[in-house]
Design a protein around this motif. Structure first.
Motif, PDB file in Angstrom:
ATOM      1  N   ARG A   1      34.517  -6.067 -28.393  1.00 54.93           N
ATOM      2  CA  ARG A   1      33.692  -5.752 -27.659  1.00 54.93           C
ATOM      3  C   ARG A   1      33.113  -4.975 -27.432  1.00 54.93           C
ATOM      4  O   ARG A   1      31.757  -4.352 -27.490  1.00 54.93           O
ATOM      5  CB  ARG A   1      33.926  -6.875 -26.272  1.00 54.93           C
ATOM      6  N   ILE A   2      33.553  -3.562 -27.222  1.00 53.59           N
ATOM      7  CA  ILE A   2      33.096  -2.115 -27.707  1.00 53.59           C
ATOM      8  C   ILE A   2      32.683  -1.688 -28.657  1.00 53.59           C
ATOM      9  O   ILE A   2      31.337  -1.441 -28.761  1.00 53.59           O
ATOM     10  CB  ILE A   2      33.441  -1.233 -26.797  1.00 53.59           C
ATOM     11  N   VAL A   3      33.139  -1.950 -29.214  1.00 55.63           N
ATOM     12  CA  VAL A   3      32.816  -1.476 -31.100  1.00 55.63           C
ATOM     13  C   VAL A   3      32.103  -2.118 -31.365  1.00 55.63           C
ATOM     14  O   VAL A   3      30.570  -1.776 -31.788  1.00 55.63           O
ATOM     15  CB  VAL A   3      34.423  -2.350 -32.333  1.00 55.63           C
ATOM     16  N   VAL A   4      31.154  -3.516 -30.971  1.00 55.31           N
ATOM     17  CA  VAL A   4      31.002  -4.811 -31.484  1.00 55.31           C
ATOM     18  C   VAL A   4      29.080  -3.733 -30.912  1.00 55.31           C
ATOM     19  O   VAL A   4      28.344  -4.378 -31.236  1.00 55.31           O
ATOM     20  CB  VAL A   4      30.964  -5.834 -31.300  1.00 55.31           C
ATOM     21  N   THR A   5      29.877  -3.874 -29.676  1.00 56.54           N
ATOM     22  CA  THR A   5      27.939  -3.318 -28.779  1.00 56.54           C
ATOM     23  C   THR A   5      27.776  -1.998 -29.589  1.00 56.54           C
ATOM     24  O   THR A   5      26.811  -1.923 -29.450  1.00 56.54           O
ATOM     25  CB  THR A   5      28.728  -2.596 -27.300  1.00 56.54           C
ATOM     26  N   LEU A   6      28.758  -0.718 -30.004  1.00 55.13           N
ATOM     27  CA  LEU A   6      27.924   0.642 -30.138  1.00 55.13           C
ATOM     28  C   LEU A   6      27.529   0.534 -31.750  1.00 55.13           C
ATOM     29  O   LEU A   6      27.410   0.918 -31.873  1.00 55.13           O
ATOM     30  CB  LEU A   6      29.631   1.331 -30.163  1.00 55.13           C
ATOM     31  N   ALA A   7      28.318  -0.302 -32.512  1.00 55.93           N
ATOM     32  CA  ALA A   7      27.785  -0.900 -33.421  1.00 55.93           C
ATOM     33  C   ALA A   7      25.501  -0.862 -33.545  1.00 55.93           C
ATOM     34  O   ALA A   7      25.573  -0.184 -34.789  1.00 55.93           O
ATOM     35  CB  ALA A   7      28.265  -2.652 -34.441  1.00 55.93           C
ATOM     36  N   GLY A   8      25.621  -1.619 -33.190  1.00 54.21           N
ATOM     37  CA  GLY A   8      24.053  -1.272 -33.095  1.00 54.21           C
ATOM     38  C   GLY A   8      23.354   0.050 -32.892  1.00 54.21           C
ATOM     39  O   GLY A   8      22.822   0.383 -34.039  1.00 54.21           O
ATOM     40  N   PRO A   9      22.898   0.968 -32.394  1.00 55.25           N
ATOM     41  CA  PRO A   9      22.888   2.295 -32.183  1.00 55.25           C
ATOM     42  C   PRO A   9      23.523   3.082 -33.218  1.00 55.25           C
ATOM     43  O   PRO A   9      23.066   3.816 -33.826  1.00 55.25           O
ATOM     44  CB  PRO A   9      23.440   2.489 -30.837  1.00 55.25           C
ATOM     45  N   PHE A  10      24.637   2.754 -33.422  1.00 57.32           N
ATOM     46  CA  PHE A  10      25.038   3.892 -34.695  1.00 57.32           C
ATOM     47  C   PHE A  10      24.688   2.897 -35.582  1.00 57.32           C
ATOM     48  O   PHE A  10      25.308   3.989 -36.881  1.00 57.32           O
ATOM     49  CB  PHE A  10      26.900   4.075 -34.632  1.00 57.32           C
ATOM     50  N   ALA A  11      24.589   1.883 -36.431  1.00 59.90           N
ATOM     51  CA  ALA A  11      23.664   1.369 -37.183  1.00 59.90           C
ATOM     52  C   ALA A  11      22.477   2.027 -37.507  1.00 59.90           C
ATOM     53  O   ALA A  11      22.015   3.196 -38.872  1.00 59.90           O
ATOM     54  CB  ALA A  11      23.890   0.232 -37.461  1.00 59.90           C
ATOM     55  N   GLY A  12      21.963   2.491 -36.732  1.00 57.91           N
ATOM     56  CA  GLY A  12      20.346   3.368 -36.476  1.00 57.91           C
ATOM     57  C   GLY A  12      20.987   4.707 -36.898  1.00 57.91           C
ATOM     58  O   GLY A  12      19.652   5.500 -38.105  1.00 57.91           O
ATOM     59  N   PHE A  13      21.920   5.381 -36.354  1.00 62.10           N
ATOM     60  CA  PHE A  13      21.962   6.847 -36.102  1.00 62.10           C
ATOM     61  C   PHE A  13      22.661   6.475 -38.021  1.00 62.10           C
ATOM     62  O   PHE A  13      22.097   7.924 -38.491  1.00 62.10           O
ATOM     63  CB  PHE A  13      23.276   7.512 -35.399  1.00 62.10           C
ATOM     64  N   ALA A  14      23.453   6.030 -38.353  1.00 59.02           N
ATOM     65  CA  ALA A  14      23.461   5.990 -39.720  1.00 59.02           C
ATOM     66  C   ALA A  14      22.343   6.271 -40.940  1.00 59.02           C
ATOM     67  O   ALA A  14      22.433   6.720 -42.110  1.00 59.02           O
ATOM     68  CB  ALA A  14      24.188   4.955 -40.359  1.00 59.02           C
ATOM     69  N   LEU A  15      21.461   5.245 -41.355  1.00 60.11           N
ATOM     70  CA  LEU A  15      19.987   5.413 -41.457  1.00 60.11           C
ATOM     71  C   LEU A  15      19.753   6.258 -41.182  1.00 60.11           C
ATOM     72  O   LEU A  15      18.797   7.311 -41.934  1.00 60.11           O
ATOM     73  CB  LEU A  15      19.524   3.690 -41.111  1.00 60.11           C
ATOM     74  N   ALA A  16      19.482   7.182 -40.244  1.00 62.56           N
ATOM     75  CA  ALA A  16      18.887   8.899 -40.097  1.00 62.56           C
ATOM     76  C   ALA A  16      19.266   9.607 -40.681  1.00 62.56           C
ATOM     77  O   ALA A  16      18.672  10.425 -41.243  1.00 62.56           O
ATOM     78  CB  ALA A  16      18.443   8.916 -38.541  1.00 62.56           C
ATOM     79  N   ALA A  17      20.466   9.931 -40.354  1.00 64.96           N
ATOM     80  CA  ALA A  17      21.721  10.549 -41.762  1.00 64.96           C
ATOM     81  C   ALA A  17      21.581  10.811 -42.994  1.00 64.96           C
ATOM     82  O   ALA A  17      21.612  11.401 -44.048  1.00 64.96           O
ATOM     83  CB  ALA A  17      23.088  10.473 -41.001  1.00 64.96           C
ATOM     84  N   VAL A  18      21.294   9.126 -43.475  1.00 59.13           N
ATOM     85  CA  VAL A  18      21.025   8.888 -44.959  1.00 59.13           C
ATOM     86  C   VAL A  18      20.031   9.016 -45.108  1.00 59.13           C
ATOM     87  O   VAL A  18      20.106  10.010 -46.183  1.00 59.13           O
ATOM     88  CB  VAL A  18      20.802   7.274 -45.338  1.00 59.13           C
ATOM     89  N   LEU A  19      18.425   9.558 -44.499  1.00 58.34           N
ATOM     90  CA  LEU A  19      17.861   9.406 -44.948  1.00 58.34           C
ATOM     91  C   LEU A  19      17.346  11.275 -45.365  1.00 58.34           C
ATOM     92  O   LEU A  19      16.934  11.681 -45.567  1.00 58.34           O
ATOM     93  CB  LEU A  19      16.697   8.714 -43.949  1.00 58.34           C
ATOM     94  N   TYR A  20      17.575  11.590 -44.066  1.00 58.47           N
ATOM     95  CA  TYR A  20      18.413  13.134 -43.352  1.00 58.47           C
ATOM     96  C   TYR A  20      19.330  14.270 -45.178  1.00 58.47           C
ATOM     97  O   TYR A  20      18.605  14.803 -46.149  1.00 58.47           O
ATOM     98  CB  TYR A  20      18.431  13.608 -42.200  1.00 58.47           C
ATOM     99  N   GLY A  21      19.978  13.558 -45.104  1.00 58.43           N
ATOM    100  CA  GLY A  21      20.760  13.661 -46.441  1.00 58.43           C
ATOM    101  C   GLY A  21      20.042  13.382 -47.749  1.00 58.43           C
ATOM    102  O   GLY A  21      19.843  14.732 -48.846  1.00 58.43           O
TER     103      GLY A  21
END
Length: 248
Positions: free
Chosen positions: A98-118
């Motif tokens: 349940r914690i992993v499912v909850t954290l998956a939302g914010p970290f999906a956004g962080f991943a997109l920001a990291a890809v764009l920055y890279g």
């Protein structure tokens, strides 16, 4: 405010990565109001803001939905009001899942920001020599995804951070964890509502102590953060009263 809203004739419906998505009309309205200041730059920039908010919230909810799918649950995404909601047919049994499912939302956004920055670091696209509108959209996508993820990690219920806080508190103090997490949520939301009021007051005055002390990357509060966290504080207070009655 954060429950599944009633369906309307003006809902936008589509599928993304196999998940049904429904966009409530209030999502567009709230996004448009929050980005009203971009109208000073022109109608196009205001529309780009709304599009960026749509992408950021959708990516966030897709993170939740994909995590649900990984744990064997079917999910649907709803965008409305101040963000989105991912509804699953069943919640994972294990606390860690349940914690992993909850954290998956914010970290999906962080991943997109990291890809764009890279992408911008490895290639000349999209900031060097690009049209102003493209560079604006690029920077806004990074900023919104970062701040939206950080915002959702705050220990305020029902934000993602508030749900993780509840899981951790319940694992630490069985029987009293939910009560403790709601106390944390109430105090955090109340302080942030006060911060929003102070930031709004400084904005109206043209400056103040917060503007001088805080680094430039820390956003000042505004009328909408004061309103939002005031509503969340009130909701946490009501849930806390209900929990006190239930425990009694």
């Amino acid at each position: 405010m954060f429950d599944d809203p009633e369906r309307t004739a003006y809902d936008v419906r589509f599928r993304c990565l196999g998940f049904p998505v429904r966009v409530h009309p209030l999502f567009w309205l709230v996004a448009a109001l929050l980005g009203g200041s971009f109208l000073q730059m022109g109608l196009l920039y205001w529309l780009l803001w709304i599009a960026v908010v749509f992408v950021a919230v959708l990516v966030h909810e897709l993170g939740h939905a994909l995590a649900y799918r990984y744990h064997g649950s079917a999910a649907a995404i709803i965008l409305w009001m101040f963000g989105g909601l991912t509804v699953a047919d069943r919640v994972p049994y294990r606390r860690g899942a349940r914690i992993v499912v909850t954290l998956a939302g914010p970290f999906a956004g962080f991943a997109l920001a990291a890809v764009l920055y890279g992408l911008a670091r490895l290639t000349p696209w999209p900031v060097r020599g690009a049209p102003t509108e493209l560079a604006f959209t690029y920077h806004l996508l990074i900023v919104v995804n970062l701040y939206w993820g950080i915002f959702n990690l705050l220990p305020v219920y029902p934000l993602d951070g508030g749900q993780v806080c509840r899981e951790v508190c319940e694992g630490w103090r069985a029987g009293a964890g939910r009560y403790l997490s709601l106390q944390i949520s109430l105090w955090t939301a109340s302080l942030l509502a006060l911060y929003g009021l102070l930031g709004w007051w400084e904005e109206l005055r043209g400056g103040g102590p917060l503007s001088r002390v805080l680094p430039p990357w820390v956003p000042l509060g505004s009328w909408w953060t004061a309103l939002l966290f005031g509503l969340l504080a009130w909701q946490s207070y009501q849930l806390l009263q209900h929990e006190r009655y239930r425990r009694w």
